[in-house]
Design an enzyme around this catalytic site. Structure first.
Site, PDB file in Angstrom:
ATOM      1  CB  CYS A 382      34.420  39.692  36.222  1.00 32.66           C
ATOM      2  SG  CYS A 382      34.085  39.207  34.534  1.00 32.66           S
ATOM      3  CG  HIS A 508      38.769  38.043  36.145  1.00 34.81           C
ATOM      4  ND1 HIS A 508      37.988  37.593  37.181  1.00 34.81           N
ATOM      5  CD2 HIS A 508      38.034  37.871  35.014  1.00 34.81           C
ATOM      6  CE1 HIS A 508      36.833  37.146  36.708  1.00 34.81           C
ATOM      7  NE2 HIS A 508      36.839  37.307  35.386  1.00 34.81           N
ATOM      8  CD  GLU A 510      40.288  37.873  39.871  1.00 39.76           C
ATOM      9  OE1 GLU A 510      40.236  39.122  39.744  1.00 39.76           O
ATOM     10  OE2 GLU A 510      39.381  37.113  39.484  1.00 39.76           O
TER      11      GLU A 510
END
Ligand code: GLN
Length: 536
Positions: A382, A508, A510
């Site tokens: 990001c 993102h 993650e």
């Protein structure tokens, strides 16, 4: 019918209730049951999206764009599920709904009160969460500590709900701390007894205790707790500090926690299948190599601010039997080029995670320059992609002082900018580009090899975007835009083909990594780091 498991905490906060809820979820899933987990947060913010990561840790984002408590990340990772807005309930969101209804006249002249209106809204959220996919079990964790004024409406709603649905259909698990006094070598049960007494004074008798402790629980403490808290001895569960959070389900299983839960709820026992999880824990505990990954961010004093990033790095490590050491770099400390070398000479890979605001940006740009020039594997997330674009524009394409308008509104080269539709948005709550969006991947790129797919879905949380005005110029200088929105208008992934691994994404990743199924981009980074460190 869904069975409900309510988890409360006592004595102190930060006991790891989220991990315990997630672990119990895993143990039920491993028996073939379907499970959903809901978090009740007593604060007045409508969601944590507007809170500083220093206050609250990471803001976790669900597929539907809900900005939620970081515990939802644990729930998703442990139970390998997808949760949504309904899984995170805050006092703020409850009050907002009730007040909006009142303004619309929906209470037909009634005096709107804590009981029954606020508690009624909380109960309806429980029902809504259990209607989504009709799970066999809904685990609801109440944030904070028993005795907090703030959480009272939640506890009262749970008390009412339990009596309304019939006591055999729900249970209460109270998680508390057993302090250890080294001078007398004793574990103290009194604070837990008091906490259970407070919970009882609200009308809830817990059926199970989970005790957080540094040292193993002896028979005497177990018996004492069972007796004074009116809990079955087999339902006094010890939860010691573990080296890895992923060991917790196995530790709880050894004490038959799930069987005891099933017995309490009158559900027939099923044989668990924990082989995969045991293999995972074996790999975690028996690494054959170590790597150091630098995480250059702004909120480095609070590790929880990047918890999903850290977990994702570990997941990619597990797959490779590699222990990942994180080297935290406060990007604002990187002022000179010498600082970069000092901090990064010994690292095997670099991550610049998401973030907001100008503080530390110049340091991040120096870190990225170092990664690019020294071929250190780099993953930008990001803000980490936006900074990679700025660094490339300044140092490769010669656009001096190129910037994002987030940091310099008057920059001559606004290589990262707001989209037109974002420019007129006034408020701050839930106004970003949020949640899951498709991304088309260009063939024969690093991203394509990593994902092994040409269309992916990833979660977003940002306002600013790559500015397409500079697309042709940056591409002509060697930047590859390897992922875009399906209409081609938004750059979603960039990479540098001459580096072994220099990939950055606007989303993102993650939030989608799982301990048993690491995310392809994190795996790409860790694979490249291993290659660099061991294959030279
Ligand atoms: N601050 C940047 C934006 O709003 C990046 C956000 C992030 O990293 N999550 O676009």
């Amino acid at each position: 019918m869904t069975k409900y498991i309510f988890i409360t905490g006592g004595v102190v906060s930060s006991l790891g209730k989220g991990i315990i809820a997630a672990s119990l979820g895993r143990l039920l899933v491993s028996r073939g049951f379907s499970v959903s987990i809901q978090k009740f947060d007593p604060y007045i913010n409508v969601d944590p999206g507007t809170m500083s990561p220093f206050q609250h840790g990471e803001v976790f984002v669900c597929e539907d764009g809900a900005e939620t408590d970081l515990d939802l990340g644990h729930y998703e990772r442990f139970t390998d599920s997808y949760l949504s807005q309904i899984n995170n309930v805050t006092s703020g969101s409850v009050y907002q709904t009730v007040i909006n209804k009142e303004r619309k006249g929906e209470y037909l002249g009634a005096t709107v009160q804590m009981i029954p209106h606020i508690t009624g809204e909380i109960k309806s959220r429980l029902i809504l969460a259990s209607k989504r996919n009709n799970p066999d079990f809904l685990i609801a964790e109440v944030g904070g500590t028993i005795g907090d004024i703030e959480s009272l409406p939640f506890i009262e709603a749970i008390r009412q709900f339990r009596s309304e649905i019939g006591y055999q259909n729900s249970m209460s698990i109270h998680v508390t701390l057993l302090p250890y006094l080294p001078t007398s070598g004793e574990l103290k049960t009194k604070p837990s007894q008091h906490s259970v007494n407070v919970l009882r004074s609200y009308g809830i008798q817990p059926e199970m205790l989970v005790l957080r402790t540094q040292v193993p629980l002896g028979k005497t403490e177990r018996e004492k707790l069972a007796l004074f808290c009116s809990v079955n001895k087999d339902s006094v569960i010890e939860c010691k500090d573990m080296k890895s959070i992923y060991e917790v389900p196995l530790y709880l299983e050894k004490q038959n926690m799930t069987s005891q839960v099933l017995k309490t709820l009158g559900v027939e026992e099923k044989e668990p299948n924990l082989n995969d999880w045991e293999n995972l824990v074996y790999r975690i505990n028996n690494p054959n190599k170590e790597l150091t990954i630098a995480l250059a961010g702004k909120y480095t004093e609070l590790n929880d601010a990047y918890i999903s990033v850290v977990e994702s790095l570990k997941h990619a490590g597990f797959k490779n039997s590699a222990k990942i050491n994180i080297k935290w770099i406060a990007s604002e400390d990187i002022l000179q080029d010498e600082d970069v070398k000092k901090h990064l000479a010994d690292v095997d890979g670099i991550v610049v995670p998401g973030g907001f605001g100008v503080r530390g940006i110049e340091g991040k740009l120096k870190v990225i320059k170092y990664a690019r020039e020294n071929n250190v594997p780099y993953l930008g997330l990001c803000l980490g992609m936006q900074c990679a674009v700025i660094e490339f524009a300044r140092n490769v394409a010669g656009l001096n002082n190129a910037n994002s308008t987030e940091f310099d509104k008057n920059s001559e080269y606004k290589v990262v900018d707001l989209l037109e539709e974002q420019k007129n948005i006034a408020g701050y709550g839930a106004t970003m580009r949020l949640g899951s969006y498709p991304c088309k991947i260009m063939p024969e790129t690093k991203a394509n090899h990593a994902y092994n797919s040409e269309l992916i879905l990833e979660r977003h949380r940002h306002r600013f975007e790559f500015n397409n005005q500079y697309k042709d110029l940056l591409i002509s200088k060697g930047l590859v835009i390897s992922g875009t929105s399906p209409d081609g208008l938004l750059a979603e992934i960039i990479e540098l083909p001459q580096n072994d691994w220099f990939v950055a994404c606007q989303f993102h990743p993650e939030f989608k990594s799982r301990p048993q199924n690491p995310h392809p981009l994190f795996l790409g980074l860790i694979n490249a780091a291993i290659k660099r460190k061991f294959d030279l």
